[in-house]
Write a protein that holds these residues in place. Structure first.
Motif, PDB file in Angstrom:
ATOM      1  N   GLU A   2       1.843  11.185 -10.276  1.00 46.25           N
ATOM      2  CA  GLU A   2       1.840  11.713  -8.911  1.00 46.25           C
ATOM      3  C   GLU A   2       1.511  10.596  -7.933  1.00 46.25           C
ATOM      4  OE1 GLU A   2      -0.130  15.617  -8.233  1.00 46.25           O
ATOM      5  OE2 GLU A   2      -0.812  15.391 -10.308  1.00 46.25           O
ATOM      6  N   ARG A   3       2.109  10.683  -6.750  1.00 45.23           N
ATOM      7  CA  ARG A   3       1.704   9.779  -5.670  1.00 45.23           C
ATOM      8  C   ARG A   3       0.331  10.200  -5.169  1.00 45.23           C
ATOM      9  NH1 ARG A   3       7.370  10.035  -4.513  1.00 45.23           N
ATOM     10  NH2 ARG A   3       8.278   7.936  -4.297  1.00 45.23           N
ATOM     11  N   LEU A   4      -0.538   9.228  -4.992  1.00 45.96           N
ATOM     12  CA  LEU A   4      -1.887   9.562  -4.542  1.00 45.96           C
ATOM     13  C   LEU A   4      -1.873  10.093  -3.116  1.00 45.96           C
ATOM     14  CD1 LEU A   4      -4.748   9.468  -5.728  1.00 45.96           C
ATOM     15  CD2 LEU A   4      -5.117   7.400  -4.387  1.00 45.96           C
ATOM     16  N   ALA A   5      -0.897   9.684  -2.310  1.00 47.31           N
ATOM     17  CA  ALA A   5      -0.812  10.191  -0.937  1.00 47.31           C
ATOM     18  C   ALA A   5      -0.753  11.713  -0.914  1.00 47.31           C
ATOM     19  CB  ALA A   5       0.415   9.602  -0.240  1.00 47.31           C
TER      20      ALA A   5
ATOM     21  N   GLY B  80       0.774  -1.236   0.000  1.00 49.47           N
ATOM     22  CA  GLY B  80       0.000   0.000   0.000  1.00 49.47           C
ATOM     23  C   GLY B  80       0.798   1.275   0.000  1.00 49.47           C
ATOM     24  N   VAL B  81       2.124   1.199  -0.167  1.00 46.39           N
ATOM     25  CA  VAL B  81       2.977   2.385  -0.145  1.00 46.39           C
ATOM     26  C   VAL B  81       3.681   2.530  -1.493  1.00 46.39           C
ATOM     27  CG1 VAL B  81       4.911   3.546   0.987  1.00 46.39           C
ATOM     28  CG2 VAL B  81       3.329   2.142   2.329  1.00 46.39           C
ATOM     29  N   SER B  82       3.558   3.692  -2.122  1.00 47.88           N
ATOM     30  CA  SER B  82       4.174   3.916  -3.425  1.00 47.88           C
ATOM     31  C   SER B  82       5.687   3.955  -3.294  1.00 47.88           C
ATOM     32  CB  SER B  82       3.661   5.220  -4.041  1.00 47.88           C
ATOM     33  OG  SER B  82       3.924   6.317  -3.186  1.00 47.88           O
ATOM     34  N   GLN B  83       6.336   3.441  -4.331  1.00 48.59           N
ATOM     35  CA  GLN B  83       7.790   3.429  -4.377  1.00 48.59           C
ATOM     36  C   GLN B  83       8.265   4.578  -5.278  1.00 48.59           C
ATOM     37  OE1 GLN B  83       9.179   0.835  -2.220  1.00 48.59           O
ATOM     38  NE2 GLN B  83       7.003   1.073  -1.778  1.00 48.59           N
ATOM     39  N   ALA B  84       9.466   4.512  -5.782  1.00 48.74           N
ATOM     40  CA  ALA B  84      10.015   5.584  -6.612  1.00 48.74           C
ATOM     41  C   ALA B  84       9.139   5.807  -7.846  1.00 48.74           C
ATOM     42  CB  ALA B  84      11.437   5.241  -7.033  1.00 48.74           C
ATOM     43  N   VAL B  85       8.912   7.075  -8.205  1.00 49.24           N
ATOM     44  CA  VAL B  85       8.078   7.436  -9.346  1.00 49.24           C
ATOM     45  C   VAL B  85       8.961   7.617 -10.571  1.00 49.24           C
ATOM     46  CG1 VAL B  85       6.480   9.131 -10.290  1.00 49.24           C
ATOM     47  CG2 VAL B  85       6.361   8.524  -7.866  1.00 49.24           C
TER      48      VAL B  85
ATOM     49  N   SER C 162      -7.093  17.410  -2.926  1.00 52.07           N
ATOM     50  CA  SER C 162      -7.493  17.555  -4.323  1.00 52.07           C
ATOM     51  C   SER C 162      -8.183  16.308  -4.873  1.00 52.07           C
ATOM     52  CB  SER C 162      -6.274  17.900  -5.187  1.00 52.07           C
ATOM     53  OG  SER C 162      -5.279  16.898  -5.101  1.00 52.07           O
ATOM     54  N   TYR C 163      -8.083  15.203  -4.132  1.00 50.21           N
ATOM     55  CA  TYR C 163      -8.707  13.969  -4.598  1.00 50.21           C
ATOM     56  C   TYR C 163     -10.065  13.712  -3.935  1.00 50.21           C
ATOM     57  CZ  TYR C 163      -8.879   9.154  -6.331  1.00 50.21           C
ATOM     58  OH  TYR C 163      -9.241   7.999  -6.976  1.00 50.21           O
TER      59      TYR C 163
ATOM     60  N   ASN D  41     -12.361   0.730   0.956  1.00 50.34           N
ATOM     61  CA  ASN D  41     -11.213   1.394   0.352  1.00 50.34           C
ATOM     62  C   ASN D  41     -11.170   2.877   0.701  1.00 50.34           C
ATOM     63  OD1 ASN D  41      -9.949   2.888  -2.223  1.00 50.34           O
ATOM     64  ND2 ASN D  41      -8.987   0.886  -1.952  1.00 50.34           N
ATOM     65  N   THR D  42     -12.307   3.543   0.636  1.00 54.01           N
ATOM     66  CA  THR D  42     -12.349   4.969   0.963  1.00 54.01           C
ATOM     67  C   THR D  42     -11.927   5.218   2.406  1.00 54.01           C
ATOM     68  OG1 THR D  42     -14.070   5.440  -0.668  1.00 54.01           O
ATOM     69  CG2 THR D  42     -13.857   6.989   1.156  1.00 54.01           C
ATOM     70  N   ALA D  43     -12.346   4.353   3.309  1.00 57.51           N
ATOM     71  CA  ALA D  43     -11.996   4.525   4.715  1.00 57.51           C
ATOM     72  C   ALA D  43     -10.497   4.408   4.951  1.00 57.51           C
ATOM     73  CB  ALA D  43     -12.747   3.499   5.565  1.00 57.51           C
ATOM     74  N   PHE D  44      -9.829   3.487   4.243  1.00 56.64           N
ATOM     75  CA  PHE D  44      -8.444   3.147   4.589  1.00 56.64           C
ATOM     76  C   PHE D  44      -7.393   3.537   3.563  1.00 56.64           C
ATOM     77  CE2 PHE D  44     -10.926   0.079   7.113  1.00 56.64           C
ATOM     78  CZ  PHE D  44     -10.363   0.284   8.367  1.00 56.64           C
ATOM     79  N   VAL D  45      -7.781   3.924   2.353  1.00 58.28           N
ATOM     80  CA  VAL D  45      -6.779   4.166   1.317  1.00 58.28           C
ATOM     81  C   VAL D  45      -5.777   5.232   1.768  1.00 58.28           C
ATOM     82  CG1 VAL D  45      -8.212   5.872   0.105  1.00 58.28           C
ATOM     83  CG2 VAL D  45      -6.385   4.680  -1.125  1.00 58.28           C
ATOM     84  N   ALA D  46      -4.496   4.920   1.577  1.00 60.40           N
ATOM     85  CA  ALA D  46      -3.447   5.847   1.995  1.00 60.40           C
ATOM     86  C   ALA D  46      -2.517   6.229   0.857  1.00 60.40           C
ATOM     87  CB  ALA D  46      -2.617   5.238   3.132  1.00 60.40           C
ATOM     88  N   ASP D  47      -2.565   5.497  -0.258  1.00 64.46           N
ATOM     89  CA  ASP D  47      -1.627   5.793  -1.338  1.00 64.46           C
ATOM     90  C   ASP D  47      -2.104   5.136  -2.632  1.00 64.46           C
ATOM     91  OD1 ASP D  47       0.589   6.923  -2.510  1.00 64.46           O
ATOM     92  OD2 ASP D  47       2.047   5.956  -1.209  1.00 64.46           O
ATOM     93  N   GLY D  48      -1.333   5.350  -3.665  1.00 63.10           N
ATOM     94  CA  GLY D  48      -1.619   4.848  -4.997  1.00 63.10           C
ATOM     95  C   GLY D  48      -0.846   5.691  -5.996  1.00 63.10           C
ATOM     96  N   TYR D  49      -1.264   5.651  -7.230  1.00 63.19           N
ATOM     97  CA  TYR D  49      -0.651   6.489  -8.264  1.00 63.19           C
ATOM     98  C   TYR D  49      -1.740   7.176  -9.077  1.00 63.19           C
ATOM     99  CZ  TYR D  49       3.877   4.273  -7.432  1.00 63.19           C
ATOM    100  OH  TYR D  49       5.030   3.822  -6.857  1.00 63.19           O
TER     101      TYR D  49
END
Length: 421
Positions: A109-112, A95-100, A119-120, A137-145
């Motif tokens: 962009e990192r969703l975090a 659940g954590v984005s790595q290097a972009v 803005s999201y 997902n809405t309750a817990f989402v912390a990252d993405g792309y």
């Protein structure tokens, strides 16, 4: 005295509610995002859907989701090679984005960051009151792309969005916008190890005259729960081909929600579901033809072994103004065991009078005459069964035509059959 009885939560529901309270201070988001999170957890508190809910009739989530693992920050997901050689990889590890990476003509962009600045917020919406996946997902989402492909850009290499888990919980979002006239291949890879709970929501906006091939390849371990949504909206003359392969997971629900909003839009769904052991795999699709002159075809092939249970629900809504709609849907299942089950529920809801729409479903076993024919020519039984199964699935995979895409999918199929055939 009129007293309202308190809802008795299941262990999974209680674990989700407790986890939200524990993690709230760690989740990114401004005030608007937090309001969306609060609304979502209230939906979870009201109870996960049961078979009494029509869209969840074959997947009683409240019963099937028996336990929920705790979040575990100590686990580290292993990296995997891209499905298609040469792809640009954007990876999420638990659940954590790595290097972009950097791609010409594409904003990444990192969703975090978009959650943190709010803005999201407008995109954090659930699909009705029974949208358990969207709510969790809405309750817990912390990252993405967030991937934004500029108008007119034609990517010469696929972009692979990898969601890798190693146990615990992982909740991600993958919003992608494809500009007018652009062309892209996107691979969504859902894999890992351990008894994890994964929720993943992909949101795709396809601009006018754009063309997208999106591959979802899910091969979670047999102990994992995978809850996913793919939501897309198609502009004028836009073309979207969605290929879904499920080849793993203990409890899997993949929702596909598509809206053809522009005239001339075309949507194709091709699905391969490989079910083994005591897994439960549900693919549920809702497709809206909202304007005239749109088309769609859905072909889903399923192979069921062991005590596995599968579901395909496909609903096509043709709006009143959507004249000249051409929509066709087929679901074909090959049962390889007496204990396996597959439920199919195709639906057409048509309010226009000048359309061409149809659906069909079949369930069959391996033809023993075909098996005898191959074995009579010196092919052992397991290899003969494998040839017949591959022939059953080949049409759906080979329709993709591009060898760089077809070959790795056929390799995944061979690996699955080597284990479960």
């Amino acid at each position: 005295m009129n007293m309202r009885a308190e809802i008795q939560r299941t262990p999974a529901e209680a674990a989700l509610v407790d986890a939200f309270g524990e993690r709230l201070s760690l989740l990114p988001g401004d005030g608007a995002i937090m309001v969306k999170r609060d609304d979502a957890i209230e939906q979870v508190k009201a109870g996960l859907p049961t078979r009494r809910v029509e869209s969840w009739h074959y997947t009683d989530l409240r019963r099937l989701l028996a336990t929920v693992p705790a979040f575990d920050a100590s686990v580290k997901a292993k990296s995997v090679a891209p499905l298609i050689e040469g792809s640009t990889v954007l990876s999420l590890a638990n659940g954590v984005s790595q290097a972009v990476s950097s791609i010409e003509g594409v904003t990444l962009e990192r969703l975090a960051d978009k959650l943190t600045d709010g803005s999201y917020a407008a995109a954090l919406v659930t699909y009705g009151t029974d949208d358990a996946i969207g709510a969790i997902n809405t309750a817990f989402v912390a990252d993405g792309y967030f991937v934004d492909i500029e108008a007119g850009v034609q990517l010469d290499k696929p972009v692979e969005l990898q969601n890798l888990q190693a146990g615990g919980q992982s909740h991600v979002r993958l919003p992608v916008r494809v500009g007018a006239g652009a062309k892209a291949t996107i691979v969504e890879r859902q894999t890992g190890e351990g008894a994890g709970l994964v929720s993943s929501v992909s949101q795709l906006l396809v601009g006018d005259d754009a063309e997208v091939l999106w591959l979802i390849v899910q091969d979670q371990p047999e102990t994992a729960t995978h809850l996913a949504q793919f939501k897309a909206e198609l502009g004028k003359n836009a073309k979207l081909t969605l290929f879904v392969m499920n080849a793993g997971g203990k409890l899997v629900r993949q929702e596909v929600i598509v809206k053809a909003s522009g005239e001339g839009a075309d949507f194709k769904l091709r699905g391969v579901n490989l079910l083994a052991g005591d897994s439960h795999v549900d693919v549920t699709m809702v497709l809206d033809h909202a304007v005239p002159h749109t088309s769609s075809t859905e072909v889903v092939r399923n192979v069921v072994t062991g005590r596995a249970k599968g579901v395909f629900q496909g609903r096509i809504n043709v709006h009143q103004i959507a004249q000249k709609t051409d929509a066709r849907m087929a679901c074909n299942t090959l049962l390889l065991s007496d204990d396996g089950e597959f439920s199919t529920k195709p639906e057409l809801e048509i309010f226009a009078d000048d359309v061409a729409c149809g659906h069909g479903a079949t369930v069959t076993e391996i033809d023993h005459n075909h098996l005898f024919y191959l074995m009579a020519r010196g092919i052992d039984e397991k290899s003969a069964r494998g040839l017949l199964i591959r022939a059953f699935l080949a049409e759906v995979i080979e329709e993709l035509e591009d060898e760089s895409v077809v070959d790795p999918l056929e390799e995944l199929l061979s690996n699955w059959f080597a284990t479960h055939g």
